[in-house]
Design a protein around this motif. Structure first.
Motif, PDB file in Angstrom:
ATOM      1  N   GLY A  16     113.868  51.217  70.672  1.00 45.30           N
ATOM      2  CA  GLY A  16     112.596  50.504  70.611  1.00 45.30           C
ATOM      3  C   GLY A  16     112.342  49.677  71.854  1.00 45.30           C
ATOM      4  N   ALA A  17     113.386  49.036  72.372  1.00 39.96           N
ATOM      5  CA  ALA A  17     113.241  48.232  73.588  1.00 39.96           C
ATOM      6  C   ALA A  17     112.811  49.094  74.770  1.00 39.96           C
ATOM      7  CB  ALA A  17     114.554  47.520  73.898  1.00 39.96           C
ATOM      8  N   VAL A  18     113.416  50.268  74.905  1.00 37.01           N
ATOM      9  CA  VAL A  18     113.049  51.171  76.002  1.00 37.01           C
ATOM     10  C   VAL A  18     111.608  51.642  75.838  1.00 37.01           C
ATOM     11  CG1 VAL A  18     113.527  53.417  77.039  1.00 37.01           C
ATOM     12  CG2 VAL A  18     115.414  51.912  76.394  1.00 37.01           C
ATOM     13  N   LEU A  19     111.223  51.968  74.608  1.00 36.97           N
ATOM     14  CA  LEU A  19     109.860  52.420  74.337  1.00 36.97           C
ATOM     15  C   LEU A  19     108.848  51.357  74.745  1.00 36.97           C
ATOM     16  CD1 LEU A  19     108.223  54.748  72.920  1.00 36.97           C
ATOM     17  CD2 LEU A  19     108.389  53.397  70.833  1.00 36.97           C
ATOM     18  N   ALA A  20     109.115  50.104  74.384  1.00 34.51           N
ATOM     19  CA  ALA A  20     108.189  49.022  74.731  1.00 34.51           C
ATOM     20  C   ALA A  20     108.128  48.796  76.242  1.00 34.51           C
ATOM     21  CB  ALA A  20     108.610  47.737  74.027  1.00 34.51           C
ATOM     22  N   LEU A  21     109.259  48.820  76.876  1.00 34.63           N
ATOM     23  CA  LEU A  21     109.308  48.550  78.305  1.00 34.63           C
ATOM     24  C   LEU A  21     108.542  49.598  79.108  1.00 34.63           C
ATOM     25  CD1 LEU A  21     110.551  46.621  80.426  1.00 34.63           C
ATOM     26  CD2 LEU A  21     112.488  48.192  80.549  1.00 34.63           C
ATOM     27  N   VAL A  22     108.601  50.843  78.660  1.00 32.79           N
ATOM     28  CA  VAL A  22     108.006  51.935  79.418  1.00 32.79           C
ATOM     29  C   VAL A  22     106.532  52.149  79.087  1.00 32.79           C
ATOM     30  CG1 VAL A  22     108.115  54.430  79.845  1.00 32.79           C
ATOM     31  CG2 VAL A  22     110.223  53.094  79.695  1.00 32.79           C
ATOM     32  N   LEU A  23     106.145  51.992  77.811  1.00 29.89           N
ATOM     33  CA  LEU A  23     104.830  52.463  77.381  1.00 29.89           C
ATOM     34  C   LEU A  23     103.866  51.394  76.877  1.00 29.89           C
ATOM     35  CD1 LEU A  23     105.877  55.729  75.494  1.00 29.89           C
ATOM     36  CD2 LEU A  23     104.935  55.521  77.793  1.00 29.89           C
ATOM     37  N   VAL A  24     104.337  50.177  76.600  1.00 36.50           N
ATOM     38  CA  VAL A  24     103.452  49.151  76.047  1.00 36.50           C
ATOM     39  C   VAL A  24     102.777  48.382  77.171  1.00 36.50           C
ATOM     40  CG1 VAL A  24     103.373  46.976  74.750  1.00 36.50           C
ATOM     41  CG2 VAL A  24     104.677  48.920  73.866  1.00 36.50           C
ATOM     42  N   HIS A  25     101.483  48.096  77.000  1.00 38.19           N
ATOM     43  CA  HIS A  25     100.741  47.275  77.952  1.00 38.19           C
ATOM     44  C   HIS A  25      99.873  46.293  77.190  1.00 38.19           C
ATOM     45  CE1 HIS A  25      97.014  49.448  77.035  1.00 38.19           C
ATOM     46  NE2 HIS A  25      97.746  50.552  77.043  1.00 38.19           N
ATOM     47  N   ARG A  26      99.210  45.415  77.886  1.00 39.10           N
ATOM     48  CA  ARG A  26      98.361  44.407  77.245  1.00 39.10           C
ATOM     49  C   ARG A  26      97.155  45.080  76.595  1.00 39.10           C
ATOM     50  NH1 ARG A  26      97.284  38.864  77.842  1.00 39.10           N
ATOM     51  NH2 ARG A  26      98.804  38.680  79.528  1.00 39.10           N
ATOM     52  N   PRO A  27      96.831  44.729  75.323  1.00 47.05           N
ATOM     53  CA  PRO A  27      95.640  45.296  74.678  1.00 47.05           C
ATOM     54  C   PRO A  27      94.376  44.890  75.424  1.00 47.05           C
ATOM     55  CG  PRO A  27      97.054  44.211  73.070  1.00 47.05           C
ATOM     56  CD  PRO A  27      97.558  43.839  74.434  1.00 47.05           C
ATOM     57  N   ASN A  51     102.716  51.915  66.907  1.00 44.44           N
ATOM     58  CA  ASN A  51     103.112  52.370  65.576  1.00 44.44           C
ATOM     59  C   ASN A  51     104.426  53.145  65.617  1.00 44.44           C
ATOM     60  OD1 ASN A  51     101.121  51.681  63.329  1.00 44.44           O
ATOM     61  ND2 ASN A  51      99.762  52.254  65.009  1.00 44.44           N
ATOM     62  N   LEU A  52     104.671  53.890  66.679  1.00 42.92           N
ATOM     63  CA  LEU A  52     105.979  54.530  66.842  1.00 42.92           C
ATOM     64  C   LEU A  52     107.067  53.466  67.005  1.00 42.92           C
ATOM     65  CD1 LEU A  52     107.751  57.011  67.251  1.00 42.92           C
ATOM     66  CD2 LEU A  52     107.104  57.005  69.677  1.00 42.92           C
ATOM     67  N   PHE A  53     106.777  52.441  67.782  1.00 43.89           N
ATOM     68  CA  PHE A  53     107.699  51.313  67.938  1.00 43.89           C
ATOM     69  C   PHE A  53     107.985  50.670  66.580  1.00 43.89           C
ATOM     70  CE2 PHE A  53     108.350  46.757  68.454  1.00 43.89           C
ATOM     71  CZ  PHE A  53     109.319  46.676  69.440  1.00 43.89           C
ATOM     72  N   THR A  54     106.947  50.526  65.767  1.00 44.01           N
ATOM     73  CA  THR A  54     107.101  49.942  64.434  1.00 44.01           C
ATOM     74  C   THR A  54     108.069  50.751  63.589  1.00 44.01           C
ATOM     75  OG1 THR A  54     104.861  49.024  64.497  1.00 44.01           O
ATOM     76  CG2 THR A  54     105.874  49.291  62.328  1.00 44.01           C
ATOM     77  N   VAL A  55     107.929  52.079  63.587  1.00 46.87           N
ATOM     78  CA  VAL A  55     108.822  52.932  62.809  1.00 46.87           C
ATOM     79  C   VAL A  55     110.272  52.729  63.239  1.00 46.87           C
ATOM     80  CG1 VAL A  55     109.486  55.323  62.328  1.00 46.87           C
ATOM     81  CG2 VAL A  55     107.070  54.678  62.318  1.00 46.87           C
ATOM     82  N   VAL A  56     110.514  52.715  64.534  1.00 46.16           N
ATOM     83  CA  VAL A  56     111.883  52.613  65.050  1.00 46.16           C
ATOM     84  C   VAL A  56     112.507  51.261  64.704  1.00 46.16           C
ATOM     85  CG1 VAL A  56     113.262  52.540  67.162  1.00 46.16           C
ATOM     86  CG2 VAL A  56     111.483  54.270  66.907  1.00 46.16           C
ATOM     87  N   VAL A  57     111.787  50.175  64.953  1.00 46.56           N
ATOM     88  CA  VAL A  57     112.339  48.840  64.729  1.00 46.56           C
ATOM     89  C   VAL A  57     112.541  48.563  63.246  1.00 46.56           C
ATOM     90  CG1 VAL A  57     111.854  46.367  64.941  1.00 46.56           C
ATOM     91  CG2 VAL A  57     111.478  47.887  66.887  1.00 46.56           C
ATOM     92  N   TYR A  58     111.571  48.955  62.419  1.00 45.26           N
ATOM     93  CA  TYR A  58     111.709  48.686  60.993  1.00 45.26           C
ATOM     94  C   TYR A  58     112.688  49.632  60.315  1.00 45.26           C
ATOM     95  CZ  TYR A  58     108.269  45.033  61.079  1.00 45.26           C
ATOM     96  OH  TYR A  58     107.637  43.851  61.325  1.00 45.26           O
ATOM     97  N   ALA A  59     112.969  50.774  60.931  1.00 46.14           N
ATOM     98  CA  ALA A  59     114.068  51.610  60.443  1.00 46.14           C
ATOM     99  C   ALA A  59     115.391  50.867  60.609  1.00 46.14           C
ATOM    100  CB  ALA A  59     114.098  52.940  61.195  1.00 46.14           C
ATOM    101  N   ALA A  60     115.567  50.230  61.753  1.00 40.59           N
ATOM    102  CA  ALA A  60     116.783  49.447  61.978  1.00 40.59           C
ATOM    103  C   ALA A  60     116.881  48.297  60.987  1.00 40.59           C
ATOM    104  CB  ALA A  60     116.805  48.918  63.409  1.00 40.59           C
ATOM    105  N   LEU A  61     115.767  47.615  60.767  1.00 40.74           N
ATOM    106  CA  LEU A  61     115.759  46.490  59.835  1.00 40.74           C
ATOM    107  C   LEU A  61     116.054  46.946  58.410  1.00 40.74           C
ATOM    108  CD1 LEU A  61     115.158  43.506  59.162  1.00 40.74           C
ATOM    109  CD2 LEU A  61     112.756  44.169  58.919  1.00 40.74           C
ATOM    110  N   GLY A  62     115.386  48.012  57.963  1.00 37.50           N
ATOM    111  CA  GLY A  62     115.584  48.494  56.607  1.00 37.50           C
ATOM    112  C   GLY A  62     116.990  48.997  56.357  1.00 37.50           C
ATOM    113  N   GLY A  63     117.552  49.729  57.314  1.00 34.39           N
ATOM    114  CA  GLY A  63     118.911  50.218  57.152  1.00 34.39           C
ATOM    115  C   GLY A  63     119.926  49.088  57.116  1.00 34.39           C
TER     116      GLY A  63
END
Length: 497
Positions: free
Chosen positions: A466-477, A288-300
């Motif tokens: 967002g890319a750094v956040l995913a690379l460091v903290l995201v794993h398979r559900p 959800n933090l990743f979502t905020v960051v990526v969609y902020a870029a998209l919205g702006g």
């Protein structure tokens, strides 16, 4: 009228299944259309109503604020009181507010109507997905949601053509009036075929403890107040100054309301609108933090791009509306494949690589200027941006829903949608301040050009974060949702906004 079909019993290919899918697709299409076309209309309505930059920001953010603040309430209301019931209320509410938008005679009227429209969308948006999730047989659920995503993508792709043509040929008002005939079809289909469903475990809890019937209205209001306070401070700061009493009070109210919201939800436990136990899943929190960051870029990006193409590059509303069409087509064709790839290798790589590719696309689009060629100057950046988003949308949504129990699908869907809307909301509020655009600056080519290029640099930076956040903290559900299952986040990811 036929008798309601039992929940979780619908099959693809049956009349009831097709009717339920039709209602969900058309309803989502209304929200998608108003998320994509209003940005294209900003220069025209701004000129017609005498709007300044702050008015344009509130035209977008009034809608996003209510969606972000109350979409969680909409999902939880559906889980507890009936998903079809809340879905139908949302359709009627959204349509009535759309008519008010189309009739607006000044910016205050339009902004107020957009607030109301966002509230209706908050009831409607999570309902369209959770109705499918809860109504179809488990064997057909993935196919139904995949079909919903594909058909919704088609409706979104048609939006720029239809909306741009309506703006040029008639008026910006008709992008809102278009919702009327769509809503009639949704209501007819939903009343006849959509089955009612709710979270039965919540009903059993309420039966033992009647105090839990009190819905978490306080939580919803505190969430709205938090977003409103911060948004008001960011939008009002250029005109009043950072040290003005109004800005400082608004910022303080927003921060205090956010703290109070968290404390209240923790105290309410399972009776909360947002059960804080969901955040015991680190993956759910990170996504959800990743979502905020990526969609902020998209919205702006989409806020600035639509205005820039018309006021600086001097393209028509129709040409602007279809400028990002390849991005929609890439999402439409590639989302299922991206979801399948994520199911095989896990979400980390797609969620890390996607934002990187999208950031390169934005950096290319910074060079667009007067006399630009679409094929040479716009299309390459759009293609890269679209490829990046395609790698993100389906894996992100599937992973969010897979990170929680099925009975919380409505709440999880609502919260992730709120996160995407909040990201866009904060970007539209903050970026004009960060790049020095205010007043009537959007009508001045030199001012708007400088602001546009700086804004796209900020958006590219957000994507890299967002890319750094995913690379460091995201794993398979621990469990994967169906690979073709995108979600409510799709409207925010479909161009142009």
């Amino acid at each position: 009228m036929t008798a309601p079909v039992p929940a979780a019993a619908l099959r693809m290919g049956t009349t009831a299944g097709r009717g339920t899918l039709l209602a969900a697709v058309l309803a989502s299409g209304m929200v998608f259309l108003d998320s994509t076309v209003v940005n294209v209309a900003l220069p025209r309505l701004g000129q017609d109503l005498g709007a300044n930059v702050a008015d344009l920001q509130w035209t977008i953010n009034g809608y996003l604020l209510m969606l972000a603040a109350f979409v969680l309430l909409g999902g939880a209301l559906g889980d507890r009181f009936g998903r079809r019931r809340i879905f139908l209320i949302g359709v009627v509410w959204f349509t009535a507010a759309s008519v008010l938008c189309g009739l607006a005679q000044d910016t205050g009227w339009l902004i107020g109507a957009r607030f109301l429209q966002g509230a209706g969308g908050a009831l409607l948006t999570p309902g369209s997905l959770s109705v499918l999730q809860s109504s179809f047989h488990p064997d057909d659920r993935g196919r139904a949601i995949g079909a919903w995503a594909g058909l919704s993508g088609v409706s979104t792709a048609l939006g720029p053509f239809i909306g741009g043509w309506l703006i040029d040929a008639l008026s910006w008002r008709w992008i809102f009036f278009l919702n009327l005939p769509i809503a009639v079809l949704v209501l007819l289909a939903a009343l006849r075929w959509v089955p009612e469903s709710r979270d039965e475990s919540a009903s059993r809890i309420e039966g033992r403890d009647r105090t839990r019937r009190r819905f978490d209205v306080a939580g919803a209001l505190l969430g709205a107040l938090a977003l409103a306070g911060v948004t008001y401070a960011l939008i009002d700061a250029p005109a009043r100054g950072f040290d003005s009493a109004e800005v400082l009070i608004a910022a303080a109210v927003g921060v205090l309301a956010a703290v109070a919201f968290v404390l209240l939800e923790r105290r309410r436990g399972d009776a909360a609108m947002l059960p804080t136990g969901l955040f015991s899943s680190r993956l759910f929190s990170v996504l959800n933090l990743f979502t905020v960051v990526v969609y902020a870029a998209l919205g702006g990006f989409t806020f600035f791009f639509a205005v820039y193409l018309q006021n600086v590059v001097e393209w028509s509303a129709f040409r602007t509306g279809i400028a990002l069409l390849p991005m929609t087509l890439l999402l439409l064709v590639g989302s299922a494949r991206a979801g399948a790839l994520s199911a095989r290798i896990g979400p980390r790589l797609p969620l890390a690589v996607g934002p990187l590719i999208a950031a390169v696309g934005l950096l290319l689009l910074r060079g667009v200027g007067p006399g630009a060629s679409y094929w040479r100057d716009v299309l390459p950046g759009v293609l890269l941006f679209g490829i990046g988003l395609t790698l993100v949308v389906a894996p992100l949504t599937a992973s969010v829903l897979a990170a929680v129990q099925d009975r919380f699908s409505g709440v999880a869907s609502g919260f992730n949608n709120a996160a995407s809307r909040a990201g866009g909301l904060l970007a539209v509020a903050a970026l004009p301040l960060l790049v020095g655009l205010s007043g009537a600056g959007y009508e001045q080519k030199a001012d708007l050009t400088d602001a546009y290029r700086a804004a796209l640099a900020w958006c590219a930076g957000l994507l890299l974060a967002g890319a750094v956040l995913a690379l460091v903290l995201v794993h398979r559900p621990p469990r994967e949702a169906p690979p073709s299952q995108p979600c409510h986040s799709l409207p925010a990811a479909t161009p142009p906004r």
